[in-house]
Write an enzyme that holds these catalytic residues in place. Sequence first.
Site, PDB file in Angstrom:
ATOM      1  N   ILE A   1       0.422  -1.330   0.490  1.00  9.73           N
ATOM      2  CA  ILE A   1       0.029   0.235  -0.054  1.00  9.73           C
ATOM      3  C   ILE A   1       1.450   1.281  -0.313  1.00  9.73           C
ATOM      4  O   ILE A   1       0.560   2.616  -0.650  1.00  9.73           O
ATOM      5  CB  ILE A   1      -0.939   0.074   1.597  1.00  9.73           C
ATOM      6  N   GLU A   2       2.102   1.786   0.908  1.00 11.34           N
ATOM      7  CA  GLU A   2       2.824   2.259   0.904  1.00 11.34           C
ATOM      8  C   GLU A   2       3.468   2.496  -0.407  1.00 11.34           C
ATOM      9  O   GLU A   2       3.423   4.130  -0.223  1.00 11.34           O
ATOM     10  CB  GLU A   2       3.618   2.241   2.165  1.00 11.34           C
TER      11      GLU A   2
END
Length: 336
Positions: free
Chosen positions: A127-128
């Site tokens: 996600i990051e």
Amino acid sequence: MNIKHKILASLLITSFSISATASTSTAIDDSNVASLKTEFMQTQKALGFTEKEVQQFLDKANYNQGVIDAMTRPWEAKPWHQYYPIFLTDKRLNAGVAFWKKHEATVKRAAKEFGVDPEIIIAIIGIETFYGGYMGNYPVVDALYTLGFYYPARATFFRKELSNLQTLIEDEKLDINNLKGSYAGAMGFGQFIPSSYRHYSVDFDHDGRRDLLNSPVDAIGSVANYFHQHGWQAGAPVALPLTVTGEFPADVKIWSGEKLNYKISDILSPSVSLAESIDLDISQPALVVNLEQQDKHEYWLGLKNFYVITRYNRSPLYAMAVYQFSQQLKHAHDGH
């Protein structure tokens, strides 16, 4: 980098809360900036830096209007039905499974050593930064300098991060001239802000450095340590869908960042029940998340582990995206 990749890069999620109602910056005159810099100088000297070292550090920084603009347009302000498609994609899932398999032994070791479910570690990095693909293009010193001196809404916080950055650069021998990250000064595979980098990163590949910028092994161990330090409970449920009859009860507040004030027993009622039956200790702390779909509201019961994800980023949408992505990863990985 093509246009799609530029858009994805701009969506990097930082490891601290960006309020969905972030205040726009009000002007700070030159005298105020000068005063804040004098204060910063004294703070750094008290930490052992010389005046020359602090001045040289500040001389490396430049104001960046793009940082201010990005801070006032948080993606977490979007409704859920527009937010989750940014992150829950087949491309990210396939990349996540490949990353997991490539680092299988490291992930297993981190999960065991820190007591964190492996799919959560993989989900966070995915996600990051899309597994290191989009770590950000803002000079970290510029981002923190701009926010620390020209963004009143959170200037104190970001000056502390700027202070941590100077210490971090010295401790980890980082190159300030090539240190890039998000518009909020987060960096590396897991997008750690300087204070998190200093306090939670680990040398998981045992090469004598805590390198979150180039070492996926250190990143895996550091993300696991972050969750361990914030109380993650391995194997415990994270979030459970609710069935609501009629309107959601007005006496139960939808979670908006506060500490866990409710117990499960405060939330469940004849009109609010678990969508699927499961044995739970109803005295444990919990919260309620409201996901705005196009044609309805979807309610979830968030448990302690859900709250721990919000220690990485305060947005409930972020936490739900991480959780749902982690479940996709687990299913796909175990299926292989």
